[in-house]
Design a protein around this motif. Sequence first.
Motif, PDB file in Angstrom:
ATOM      1  N   ASP A 124       9.570  28.637   6.852  1.00  0.00           N
ATOM      2  CA  ASP A 124      10.037  29.961   6.388  1.00  0.00           C
ATOM      3  C   ASP A 124      11.442  30.307   6.853  1.00  0.00           C
ATOM      4  O   ASP A 124      11.754  31.472   7.100  1.00  0.00           O
ATOM      5  N   MET A 169       9.794  36.931   6.432  1.00  0.00           N
ATOM      6  CA  MET A 169       8.430  37.275   6.068  1.00  0.00           C
ATOM      7  C   MET A 169       8.287  37.308   4.553  1.00  0.00           C
ATOM      8  O   MET A 169       9.288  37.400   3.829  1.00  0.00           O
ATOM      9  N   GLU A 170       7.071  37.215   4.072  1.00  0.00           N
ATOM     10  CA  GLU A 170       6.815  37.194   2.637  1.00  0.00           C
ATOM     11  C   GLU A 170       7.448  38.416   1.967  1.00  0.00           C
ATOM     12  O   GLU A 170       7.290  39.543   2.424  1.00  0.00           O
ATOM     13  N   GLY A 171       8.164  38.157   0.898  1.00  0.00           N
ATOM     14  CA  GLY A 171       8.776  39.244   0.151  1.00  0.00           C
ATOM     15  C   GLY A 171      10.187  39.584   0.577  1.00  0.00           C
ATOM     16  O   GLY A 171      10.882  40.347  -0.110  1.00  0.00           O
TER      17      GLY A 171
END
Length: 234
Positions: free
Chosen positions: A195, A209-211
Amino acid sequence: MQAEEIKQLNEQLANSAPQEILTYFIERYGEKIGLASSLGAEDQVLTEMVVNINPATKIFTLDTGRLFPETYDLIDRTSRKYKKNLEIYFPKKKKVQKMVNAKGINLFFESVENRKECCFVRKIEPLQRAFKGLDVWICGLRAEQSVTRTDISKVEWDANNNLLKINPLADWSEEQVWDYINEKGIPYNTLHDKDYPSIGCQPCTRAIMEGEDVRAGRWWWENPNTKECGLHKR
């Protein structure tokens, strides 16, 4: 180069593939063109393309002294795969020593001004040395990378360095980048699998983080509009 010439080149190359753009400039500029690689996914794609067009083309990177171990490993793997040592430029020891002794080892967390000073000493000044003798630099910028890059063109004039700057992947999506990496078996930074879509110096880079925006992990404590080190000041 005049603005009208830049405009004409962008119109001429608007629908050209990255390899066609690279071939056009490499054939015309020879030893006067170089790829400035940050070792990110985009620059790894460009490295593969450049080596296949003309392996003698200059490819260089900056060692700021604060990189991730994974980044150093990538330098080695890239050099081995393409049988070409990347040229590495380092910051000047005395300038780093003076800055750190005056403002602390992690001065960049204290203010945007401190962070930009650190970027200048560790990145901008070495880059200026790397540019000596060049008329054109190849860059891996993409328009969708961040709010500071949405209006980039495939051909630009870099007034700060008095160079022609080309962005062959300007209109590529992240998916296109990774499809090409997987298709060609191009080495990439293993932090991308954890990530880290955008990777710089270790203290100034975190996983996202996601998004989140792909560059949210770079200088995450700053306003998004200030998140450039100065290499791509426009």
